[in-house]
Design a protein around this motif. Structure first.
Motif, mmCIF file in Angstrom:
data_model
loop_
_atom_site.group_PDB
_atom_site.id
_atom_site.type_symbol
_atom_site.label_atom_id
_atom_site.label_comp_id
_atom_site.label_asym_id
_atom_site.label_seq_id
_atom_site.Cartn_x
_atom_site.Cartn_y
_atom_site.Cartn_z
ATOM 1 N N ALA A 102 0.827 -1.207 0.000
ATOM 2 C CA ALA A 102 0.000 0.000 0.000
ATOM 3 C C ALA A 102 0.861 1.256 0.000
ATOM 4 N N THR A 103 1.933 1.249 0.783
ATOM 5 C CA THR A 103 2.810 2.421 0.850
ATOM 6 C C THR A 103 3.502 2.655 -0.482
ATOM 7 N N ALA A 104 3.991 1.590 -1.103
ATOM 8 C CA ALA A 104 4.732 1.723 -2.359
ATOM 9 C C ALA A 104 3.890 2.344 -3.457
ATOM 10 N N LEU A 105 2.582 2.090 -3.440
ATOM 11 C CA LEU A 105 1.722 2.550 -4.524
ATOM 12 C C LEU A 105 0.868 3.760 -4.172
ATOM 13 N N THR A 106 1.081 4.324 -2.967
ATOM 14 C CA THR A 106 0.291 5.501 -2.587
ATOM 15 C C THR A 106 1.114 6.623 -1.970
#
Length: 448
Positions: A102-106
């Motif tokens: 989630a962090t990598a894509l947001t």
């Protein structure tokens, strides 16, 4: 007159600075009394000495090597330890190793870059002096490492991985489709994680964009994956014409295409299109393995097992796919050995900093199928041969993965013999007493 005088002074200062830069002495490092694992033979040598000038290995000899004391050489007494090439990781995602999915894509890219920079230094300190990055916006990180702003491995970047709609690299939500001419790009596309392309012309465009940014090879998604939101594992992705468009673009730039593919059908289609490297391939069958061997196609495979190093998954569906891939691991390695397929080592760690820290431990698992010497050769000299497919698009001209005269000086001094005990590489903090990349020493615990 004042203007001319000022210009003269500026010119003189520039000449002095240039002369000063030219006059910088070339660093000299001499490893004495080391046994050499050269990345080619799978064995270690008798006691030897290795001389590095600048970033190049200039001499490897069992005889004494004289150095000019005026050169202020760094002398490292090896004490019979093993000197080996820096490890090479063939399937890495430098921007997506440490953050969660989630962090990598947001998250903001400034934050992602800082996390990636920290992880890059940790990667180097694990003894991995080169990584082949198989998808992600790594160009800025690579530049920062190359310029010495942060410490990290050499990076062979692919850029955004190219995916068809509903392919393994399509992270959009159902609410984002249908895409029209005026539809904005998704966040993953905007930050350079993925590039969605649905025709030979679109694939060619996205491949050329990655080459424009500095890609050393092109990566496409040719089949479904474990974590695909909408592309089941059994699906074959991209037509032969679409794959061939990427191959043409890469060949025009003197480099090659690698594809994510698990199934025989997707692997065969990629080979027919001119692809030179298959990433994963765990569902390989006998006929496809034989074809890969006949065509000289590389298999960049990972030791996926149902153990503590399995990548995290986020649904029962993904877990079922993961178990299907894992079930094919033993057979895929057995076929690679049977047909002598050119095989590369990588881990494909994603979204888990703890797993990234076990990079060397995953390499050590190869003794399930290979001898220690064969496993170490795969992660050094063999992976170096795979990197050489980039030709003139290689960002680091020179030979990697070997200890020989003329090779780039990426070296590890190991406290012990990893050919006899490969588990030594599972604890790099303890056992890698010297880490050198490009002739520069980043760690030397022998001086303490």
């Amino acid at each position: 007159m004042f203007v001319f005088r000022r210009l003269f002074i500026i010119a003189a200062v520039l000449l002095i600075l240039c002369a000063s830069a030219v006059a910088q002495p070339e660093t000299t490092t001499l490893f004495q009394n080391v046994r050499v694992f050269d990345g080619k033979s799978g064995t270690v040598s008798a006691a030897s000495n290795v001389l590095i000038k600048g970033n190049i290995i200039t001499s490897v000899s069992t005889a004494d090597i004289a150095v000019d004391p005026k050169a202020s050489p760094t002398i490292i007494a090896g004490g019979g330890r093993v000197l080996m090439p820096g490890l090479i990781e063939a399937h890495w995602h430098a921007m997506m190793v440490a953050p969660t999915f989630a962090t990598a894509l947001t998250a903001d890219m400034g934050y992602i870059n800082l996390v990636a920079g920290q992880e890059a230094e940790a990667t180097l300190m694990r003894g991995f002096t080169t990584v082949r990055d198989m998808g992600g916006p790594t160009f800025g990180l690579k530049r920062a490492i190359d310029e010495g702003i942060v410490a990290g491995p050499r990076i062979y970047p692919s850029g955004a991985f190219i995916s068809q709609t509903a392919g393994h690299g399509d992270f959009r939500q159902l609410s984002d489709i249908p895409r029209t001419q005026n539809t904005p790009l998704s966040y993953a596309e905007r930050i350079g994680v993925a590039a969605i392309a649905d025709s030979p012309d679109e694939v060619r465009l996205r491949a050329r964009e990655n080459l424009m940014r500095g890609a050393s090879q092109i990566k496409l998604m040719a089949g479904g994956g474990v974590s695909s939101p909408f592309g089941p594992l059994d699906t074959t992705q991209y037509t032969e014409a679409e794959l061939h468009a990427a191959v043409e673009a890469a060949e025009d730039w003197g480099t090659y295409v690698a594809v994510h593919a698990y199934t025989p059908r997707s692997i065969k289609r990629a080979i027919d299109a001119g692809v030179l490297c298959i990433e994963h391939g765990h569902l390989l069958d006998e006929a496809t393995a034989k074809l890969m061997a006949e065509k000289g196609i590389w298999l960049s495979i990972q030791p996926f097992l149902d153990d503590e190093d399995a990548n995290p998954v986020h649904s029962p569906m993904m877990r079922a796919r993961q178990l299907e891939v894992i079930a094919g691991t033993d057979r895929a390695y057995a076929l690679a050995k049977k047909y002598k397929i050119k095989t590369a080592f990588g881990t494909d760690v994603l979204f888990d900093a703890r797993l990234a820290g076990r990079q060397g431990a995953q390499l050590a698992k190869l003794v399930r199928w290979y001898t220690s010497g064969e496993a170490l050769k795969m992660a050094t000299g063999d992976n170096g041969q795979l990197l050489a497919l980039s030709g003139l698009r290689s960002p680091y001209p020179g030979k990697l993965g070997v200890v020989e005269e003329g090779a780039l000086a990426d070296l590890l001094l190991v406290d012990g013999n990893p050919v006899e005990n490969i588990e030594l590489i599972s604890d790099p903090a303890r056992n890698f007493v010297v880490i050198m990349k490009d002739g520069k020493i980043f760690k030397n615990s022998l001086t303490k």
